[in-house]
Design an enzyme around this catalytic site. Structure first.
Site, PDB file in Angstrom:
ATOM      1  N   GLU A 147     -16.296 -28.495  42.184  1.00 24.95           N
ATOM      2  CA  GLU A 147     -17.145 -28.396  40.995  1.00 24.95           C
ATOM      3  C   GLU A 147     -16.691 -29.406  39.952  1.00 24.95           C
ATOM      4  O   GLU A 147     -15.494 -29.569  39.709  1.00 24.95           O
ATOM      5  CB  GLU A 147     -17.044 -26.988  40.422  1.00 24.95           C
ATOM      6  N   ALA A 190     -25.601 -25.655  28.385  1.00 21.96           N
ATOM      7  CA  ALA A 190     -26.904 -25.360  27.790  1.00 21.96           C
ATOM      8  C   ALA A 190     -27.007 -25.883  26.368  1.00 21.96           C
ATOM      9  O   ALA A 190     -26.028 -25.918  25.644  1.00 21.96           O
ATOM     10  CB  ALA A 190     -27.125 -23.851  27.789  1.00 21.96           C
ATOM     11  N   ASP A 245     -24.219 -17.853  29.160  1.00 21.32           N
ATOM     12  CA  ASP A 245     -23.716 -16.900  28.158  1.00 21.32           C
ATOM     13  C   ASP A 245     -24.692 -16.849  26.992  1.00 21.32           C
ATOM     14  O   ASP A 245     -25.296 -17.864  26.648  1.00 21.32           O
ATOM     15  CB  ASP A 245     -22.319 -17.329  27.682  1.00 21.32           C
ATOM     16  N   LYS A 267     -30.964  -9.478  42.281  1.00 18.49           N
ATOM     17  CA  LYS A 267     -30.970 -10.945  42.142  1.00 18.49           C
ATOM     18  C   LYS A 267     -31.031 -11.600  43.527  1.00 18.49           C
ATOM     19  O   LYS A 267     -31.793 -12.536  43.737  1.00 18.49           O
ATOM     20  CB  LYS A 267     -29.684 -11.328  41.390  1.00 18.49           C
ATOM     21  N   GLN A 292     -17.069 -16.033  40.593  1.00 18.53           N
ATOM     22  CA  GLN A 292     -16.199 -16.392  39.477  1.00 18.53           C
ATOM     23  C   GLN A 292     -14.789 -16.605  40.052  1.00 18.53           C
ATOM     24  O   GLN A 292     -14.458 -16.043  41.106  1.00 18.53           O
ATOM     25  CB  GLN A 292     -16.199 -15.221  38.479  1.00 18.53           C
TER      26      GLN A 292
HETATM   27  C1  LIG Z   1     -20.144 -19.755  40.001  1.00 18.63           C
HETATM   28  C2  LIG Z   1     -20.474 -19.779  38.530  1.00 18.63           C
HETATM   29  C3  LIG Z   1     -21.017 -20.932  37.959  1.00 18.63           C
HETATM   30  C4  LIG Z   1     -21.338 -20.965  36.605  1.00 18.63           C
HETATM   31  N1  LIG Z   1     -21.844 -22.129  36.058  1.00 18.63           N
HETATM   32  C5  LIG Z   1     -22.197 -22.168  34.745  1.00 18.63           C
HETATM   33  C6  LIG Z   1     -22.777 -23.354  34.163  1.00 18.63           C
HETATM   34  O1  LIG Z   1     -22.939 -24.376  34.829  1.00 18.63           O
HETATM   35  N2  LIG Z   1     -23.123 -23.319  32.849  1.00 18.63           N
HETATM   36  C7  LIG Z   1     -22.953 -22.196  32.073  1.00 18.63           C
HETATM   37  O2  LIG Z   1     -23.305 -22.229  30.878  1.00 18.63           O
HETATM   38  N3  LIG Z   1     -22.409 -21.054  32.594  1.00 18.63           N
HETATM   39  C8  LIG Z   1     -22.032 -21.012  33.904  1.00 18.63           C
HETATM   40  N4  LIG Z   1     -21.489 -19.861  34.448  1.00 18.63           N
HETATM   41  C9  LIG Z   1     -21.283 -18.689  33.566  1.00 18.63           C
HETATM   42  C10 LIG Z   1     -22.509 -17.742  33.517  1.00 18.63           C
HETATM   43  O3  LIG Z   1     -23.599 -18.416  32.917  1.00 18.63           O
HETATM   44  C11 LIG Z   1     -22.124 -16.500  32.708  1.00 18.63           C
HETATM   45  O4  LIG Z   1     -21.153 -15.759  33.396  1.00 18.63           O
HETATM   46  C12 LIG Z   1     -23.268 -15.619  32.237  1.00 18.63           C
HETATM   47  O5  LIG Z   1     -22.752 -14.690  31.283  1.00 18.63           O
HETATM   48  C13 LIG Z   1     -23.943 -14.806  33.329  1.00 18.63           C
HETATM   49  O6  LIG Z   1     -24.713 -15.570  34.137  1.00 18.63           O
HETATM   50  P1  LIG Z   1     -25.354 -14.955  35.487  1.00 18.63           P
HETATM   51  O7  LIG Z   1     -26.244 -15.984  36.055  1.00 18.63           O
HETATM   52  O8  LIG Z   1     -24.295 -14.366  36.335  1.00 18.63           O
HETATM   53  O9  LIG Z   1     -26.247 -13.758  34.816  1.00 18.63           O
HETATM   54  P2  LIG Z   1     -27.005 -12.508  35.405  1.00 18.63           P
HETATM   55  O10 LIG Z   1     -27.035 -12.472  36.870  1.00 18.63           O
HETATM   56  O11 LIG Z   1     -28.304 -12.432  34.669  1.00 18.63           O
HETATM   57  O12 LIG Z   1     -26.059 -11.290  34.927  1.00 18.63           O
HETATM   58  C14 LIG Z   1     -25.606 -11.197  33.575  1.00 18.63           C
HETATM   59  C15 LIG Z   1     -25.288  -9.740  33.252  1.00 18.63           C
HETATM   60  O13 LIG Z   1     -26.501  -9.000  33.172  1.00 18.63           O
HETATM   61  C16 LIG Z   1     -26.495  -7.902  34.095  1.00 18.63           C
HETATM   62  N5  LIG Z   1     -27.871  -7.765  34.589  1.00 18.63           N
HETATM   63  C17 LIG Z   1     -28.507  -8.543  35.488  1.00 18.63           C
HETATM   64  N6  LIG Z   1     -29.770  -8.118  35.664  1.00 18.63           N
HETATM   65  C18 LIG Z   1     -29.944  -7.054  34.835  1.00 18.63           C
HETATM   66  C19 LIG Z   1     -31.035  -6.177  34.529  1.00 18.63           C
HETATM   67  N7  LIG Z   1     -32.212  -6.309  35.153  1.00 18.63           N
HETATM   68  N8  LIG Z   1     -30.841  -5.210  33.612  1.00 18.63           N
HETATM   69  C20 LIG Z   1     -29.653  -5.038  32.980  1.00 18.63           C
HETATM   70  N9  LIG Z   1     -28.573  -5.853  33.230  1.00 18.63           N
HETATM   71  C21 LIG Z   1     -28.733  -6.833  34.135  1.00 18.63           C
HETATM   72  C22 LIG Z   1     -25.483  -8.304  35.165  1.00 18.63           C
HETATM   73  O14 LIG Z   1     -24.954  -7.168  35.825  1.00 18.63           O
HETATM   74  C23 LIG Z   1     -24.441  -9.028  34.323  1.00 18.63           C
HETATM   75  O15 LIG Z   1     -23.626  -8.114  33.645  1.00 18.63           O
HETATM   76  C24 LIG Z   1     -21.125 -19.796  35.795  1.00 18.63           C
HETATM   77  C25 LIG Z   1     -20.581 -18.650  36.373  1.00 18.63           C
HETATM   78  C26 LIG Z   1     -20.237 -18.633  37.725  1.00 18.63           C
HETATM   79  C27 LIG Z   1     -19.619 -17.390  38.318  1.00 18.63           C
END
Ligand SMILES: Cc1cc2nc3c(=O)[nH]c(=O)nc-3n(C[C@H](O)[C@H](O)[C@H](O)COP(=O)(O)OP(=O)(O)OC[C@H]3O[C@@H](n4cnc5c(N)ncnc54)[C@H](O)[C@@H]3O)c2cc1C
Length: 290
Positions: free
Chosen positions: A17, A51, A109, A166, A177
């Protein structure tokens, strides 16, 4: 190449990455670092997405450069929560036009200034909203998952329930993570398989090569730091050369253990450090592609 094809292969592989520059002035040095990482011929290179900032376009510039000039598959990250539908649609069109077939679909985030807002007015609330939109095009789609539970989730059961929704919305693979204790990953893997999530999963390993990096990495990820790793930082944290060797050895050890336990593809958070990526590749030279 679509990463789903790559992940179906019966060989061991590493992916790396990289992240785009935060300021325009750093573009050339970051580009060079990512090129050196691509030259190591990993299975693919993923490029993170910052972002909102004016440099978010660099994700695409870097991913395109690696793909076109180094022949290495790339995965462009894309976040949605702080964007409008119009902006995201434009990003998707730009990714398509660049010939990139793989997108890491993320929520991102929630920025401080949005935290008090009424969420029902947002164009995107969760990553699943972006995944549904991406499904309208022909992308290979990755999603994030959290062996130690996403910080906003009340518990692991709830987190895995959302992960399954998802996955069913159209993911092709998952990346975790970072974690420093493989047993946490094995427990998580058992639970998601039990929940019926069958997607390929890439464990994410972060080599910690600078003593002060541990604090920041843990703050960002909330990862548990085992005593074995703490001891190493206590002993070598103030000696840059020794800490680098120890951190690379620890990450290598985690990767070997994952391979030995049936994982085929490991994702390394190489953080734009070609020397670290090269050292890990060298440590695994006879192990990779077995
Ligand atoms: C491999 C990896 C790569 C990443 N790359 C980046 C990057 O390039 N840029 C960046 O800014 N960040 C990045 N992140 C960080 C990520 O954007 C954050 O961790 C963010 O807070 C959550 O993103 P997500 O896509 O996992 O969210 P989601 O899958 O939407 O989940 C977020 C939270 O919401 C909850 N949730 C999901 N669906 C629902 C629902 N329907 N109702 C209620 N709760 C729900 C989940 O359980 C979780 O607690 C990365 C993280 C990882 C693990």
């Amino acid at each position: 190449m679509k990463l789903s094809q790559l992940l179906a292969k019966d060989t061991l592989s590493l992916s790396f990455e990289v992240f785009p520059p935060k300021a325009d002035t750093a573009f050339d040095s970051v580009k060079k670092a990512t090129e050196e990482i691509a030259s190591l011929r990993p299975a693919f290179v993923s490029v993170t997405y910052g972002a909102g900032g004016g440099t978010s376009r660099y994700t695409l510039d870097i991913a395109k450069n690696i793909k076109e000039n180094f022949g290495v598959s790339t995965l462009a990250h894309l976040t949605c929560v702080s964007s409008t539908r119009e902006t995201v649609r434009q990003q998707i069109e730009d990714i398509k036009a660049a010939g990139i077939q793989n997108i890491m679909a993320l929520r991102g985030d929630i920025p401080k200034e949005m935290q008090e807002q009424n969420r029902s007015s947002w164009d995107y609330r969760y990553a699943i909203d972006l995944i549904r939109e991406l499904k309208e095009s022909d992308f290979c789609i990755g999603g994030a998952c959290y062996p130690e539970v996403h910080p906003e989730s009340r518990n692991q059961k709830e987190d895995i329930r959302h992960l399954k929704e998802k996955a069913l919305a159209g993911l092709d693979f998952l990346t975790t993570q970072m974690f420093f204790d493989n047993n946490l990953f094995y427990n998580f893997l058992y639970k998601i398989r039990e929940a019926g999530i069958t997607l390929p999963i890439l464990p994410g390993i972060m080599p910690i090569t600078v003593g002060t990096q541990v604090k920041r990495a843990v703050e960002l990820s909330g990862s548990f730091v085992p005593q074995r790793f703490k001891a190493l930082v206590d002993k070598f944290g103030d000696d840059p050369g020794a800490m680098k060797q120890a951190g690379i050895a620890y990450a290598t050890d985690q990767i070997i253990d994952l391979f030995a336990n049936g994982i085929r593809n490991v994702h390394v958070y190489s953080m734009n450090k070609p020397d670290v990526a090269a050292a890990i590749m060298a440590n695994l030279s006879d192990i990779l592609n077995k």
